[in-house]
Motif scaffolding. Structure first.
Motif, PDB file in Angstrom:
ATOM      1  N   PRO A 154       2.115  -5.069   2.911  1.00 45.64           N
ATOM      2  CA  PRO A 154       2.630  -3.710   3.128  1.00 45.64           C
ATOM      3  C   PRO A 154       2.424  -2.837   1.895  1.00 45.64           C
ATOM      4  CG  PRO A 154       4.430  -5.223   2.731  1.00 45.64           C
ATOM      5  CD  PRO A 154       3.173  -6.045   2.684  1.00 45.64           C
ATOM      6  N   GLY A 155       2.612  -1.548   2.061  1.00 45.94           N
ATOM      7  CA  GLY A 155       2.458  -0.599   0.948  1.00 45.94           C
ATOM      8  C   GLY A 155       1.538   0.518   1.369  1.00 45.94           C
ATOM      9  N   CYS A 156       1.718   1.688   0.741  1.00 47.51           N
ATOM     10  CA  CYS A 156       0.909   2.841   1.138  1.00 47.51           C
ATOM     11  C   CYS A 156       0.374   3.557  -0.095  1.00 47.51           C
ATOM     12  CB  CYS A 156       1.744   3.776   1.998  1.00 47.51           C
ATOM     13  SG  CYS A 156       0.820   5.228   2.542  1.00 47.51           S
ATOM     14  N   PRO A 157      -0.724   3.115  -0.657  1.00 46.06           N
ATOM     15  CA  PRO A 157      -1.399   1.839  -0.396  1.00 46.06           C
ATOM     16  C   PRO A 157      -0.805   0.738  -1.280  1.00 46.06           C
ATOM     17  CG  PRO A 157      -2.680   3.149  -1.925  1.00 46.06           C
ATOM     18  CD  PRO A 157      -1.461   3.951  -1.603  1.00 46.06           C
TER      19      PRO A 157
ATOM     20  N   GLY B 222      -9.827   2.283  10.492  1.00 48.18           N
ATOM     21  CA  GLY B 222      -9.233   3.595  10.770  1.00 48.18           C
ATOM     22  C   GLY B 222      -8.355   4.106   9.660  1.00 48.18           C
ATOM     23  N   SER B 223      -8.523   3.521   8.476  1.00 47.36           N
ATOM     24  CA  SER B 223      -7.669   3.892   7.344  1.00 47.36           C
ATOM     25  C   SER B 223      -8.021   5.274   6.797  1.00 47.36           C
ATOM     26  CB  SER B 223      -7.847   2.823   6.264  1.00 47.36           C
ATOM     27  OG  SER B 223      -7.975   3.363   4.998  1.00 47.36           O
ATOM     28  N   CYS B 224      -7.094   5.877   6.039  1.00 42.72           N
ATOM     29  CA  CYS B 224      -7.338   7.192   5.436  1.00 42.72           C
ATOM     30  C   CYS B 224      -8.205   7.069   4.186  1.00 42.72           C
ATOM     31  CB  CYS B 224      -6.013   7.837   5.066  1.00 42.72           C
ATOM     32  SG  CYS B 224      -5.273   7.115   3.601  1.00 42.72           S
ATOM     33  N   ASN B 225      -8.514   5.837   3.780  1.00 48.42           N
ATOM     34  CA  ASN B 225      -9.346   5.508   2.619  1.00 48.42           C
ATOM     35  C   ASN B 225      -8.525   5.133   1.395  1.00 48.42           C
ATOM     36  OD1 ASN B 225     -12.000   5.126   2.931  1.00 48.42           O
ATOM     37  ND2 ASN B 225     -12.675   7.001   1.931  1.00 48.42           N
ATOM     38  N   GLY B 226      -7.221   5.393   1.417  1.00 44.69           N
ATOM     39  CA  GLY B 226      -6.371   5.058   0.267  1.00 44.69           C
ATOM     40  C   GLY B 226      -6.374   3.557   0.001  1.00 44.69           C
ATOM     41  N   CYS B 227      -6.185   2.766   1.057  1.00 49.91           N
ATOM     42  CA  CYS B 227      -6.159   1.307   0.893  1.00 49.91           C
ATOM     43  C   CYS B 227      -7.528   0.791   0.451  1.00 49.91           C
ATOM     44  CB  CYS B 227      -5.770   0.638   2.206  1.00 49.91           C
ATOM     45  SG  CYS B 227      -4.058   0.902   2.641  1.00 49.91           S
ATOM     46  N   ASP B 228      -8.586   1.415   0.934  1.00 47.50           N
ATOM     47  CA  ASP B 228      -9.951   0.975   0.580  1.00 47.50           C
ATOM     48  C   ASP B 228     -10.216   1.198  -0.904  1.00 47.50           C
ATOM     49  OD1 ASP B 228     -10.969   0.544   3.455  1.00 47.50           O
ATOM     50  OD2 ASP B 228     -10.002   2.491   3.449  1.00 47.50           O
TER      51      ASP B 228
ATOM     52  N   GLY C 142      -2.085  -2.726   3.816  1.00 48.78           N
ATOM     53  CA  GLY C 142      -1.480  -1.397   3.965  1.00 48.78           C
ATOM     54  C   GLY C 142      -0.513  -1.292   5.131  1.00 48.78           C
ATOM     55  N   SER C 143       0.361  -0.309   5.033  1.00 51.14           N
ATOM     56  CA  SER C 143       1.384  -0.115   6.068  1.00 51.14           C
ATOM     57  C   SER C 143       0.763   0.227   7.414  1.00 51.14           C
ATOM     58  CB  SER C 143       2.320   1.016   5.655  1.00 51.14           C
ATOM     59  OG  SER C 143       2.922   0.678   4.450  1.00 51.14           O
ATOM     60  N   CYS C 144      -0.365   0.931   7.409  1.00 43.95           N
ATOM     61  CA  CYS C 144      -0.990   1.299   8.687  1.00 43.95           C
ATOM     62  C   CYS C 144      -1.520   0.066   9.404  1.00 43.95           C
ATOM     63  CB  CYS C 144      -2.116   2.295   8.458  1.00 43.95           C
ATOM     64  SG  CYS C 144      -1.527   3.834   7.779  1.00 43.95           S
ATOM     65  N   GLY C 145      -2.065  -0.866   8.647  1.00 35.60           N
ATOM     66  CA  GLY C 145      -2.582  -2.099   9.247  1.00 35.60           C
ATOM     67  C   GLY C 145      -1.467  -3.014   9.721  1.00 35.60           C
TER      68      GLY C 145
HETATM   69  S1  SF4 Z   1      -1.237   2.591   4.299  1.00 39.93           S
HETATM   70 FE1  SF4 Z   1      -1.330   4.616   3.309  1.00 39.93          FE
HETATM   71  S2  SF4 Z   1      -3.196   4.520   2.062  1.00 39.93           S
HETATM   72 FE2  SF4 Z   1      -3.335   2.847   3.548  1.00 39.93          FE
HETATM   73  S3  SF4 Z   1      -4.463   3.703   5.293  1.00 39.93           S
HETATM   74 FE3  SF4 Z   1      -2.274   4.019   5.707  1.00 39.93          FE
HETATM   75  S4  SF4 Z   1      -1.831   6.083   4.940  1.00 39.93           S
HETATM   76 FE4  SF4 Z   1      -3.788   5.445   4.032  1.00 39.93          FE
END
Ligand code: SF4
Length: 150
Positions: A130-133, A33-39, A100-103
């Motif tokens: 952690p981190g975004c991304p 479900g990520s925004c793709n930044g981490c990917d 990532g922070s979302c995970g």
């Molecule tokens: S941590 Fe940042 S880059 Fe990664 S999925 Fe969340 S919003 Fe997107």
């Protein structure tokens, strides 16, 4: 209760298998479900600049051949069942790395109607990055640290 007795041959084979897997772990990547930044950072980690394969770590398409599940994003209602299915197909011992922070916390998606929660609410996570991304160096560090958790 039945006691399982291993022969010296089985014990030696288990040691060889653990040694091989820890020195050459294969990854399977799942976006829950990520925004793709981490990917994109995971792809950068695998590309020649950071060259993860020099450590024997490589991306594997099938969860049946993978040792580490590297997962990005919060878990959406739609992705939950697929994430569990991927995890169940992996052979033991298996490791989960939340990128990532979302995970790790739900991040900016916390409280959304379609989000189950962070990855830890669905699977046992070994390492949180952690981190975004997070940067590729952090991802490499997290993957290496995950192997020390079992
Ligand atoms: S941590 Fe940042 S880059 Fe990664 S999925 Fe969340 S919003 Fe997107």
């Amino acid at each position: 209760m039945e006691l399982k007795v291993s022969t010296p041959w089985q014990l030696a084979m288990d040691k060889v298998k653990s040694w091989a897997r820890i020195n050459s772990p294969w990854l399977v990547h799942f976006n829950s479900g990520s925004c793709n930044g981490c990917d994109i950072e995971i792809l950068a980690t695998l590309a020649p600049r950071f060259d993860l394969e020099r450590f024997g770590i490589k991306l594997q398409g099938s969860p049946r051949h993978a040792d580490i599940l590297i997962c990005t994003g919060p878990v959406t209602r739609l992705a939950r069942e697929r994430l569990l299915r991927v995890y169940e197909q992996m052979p033991d011992p298996k490791f989960v790395v939340a990128v990532g922070s979302c995970g790790t916390s739900g991040g900016i998606f916390q409280g959304c109607y379609n989000i189950v929660g962070m990855i830890d609410e669905v699977l046992p996570v070994n390492v949180f990055i952690p981190g975004c991304p997070p940067r590729p160096e952090a991802i490499i560090y997290g993957v290496v640290e995950s192997l020390k958790t079992k």
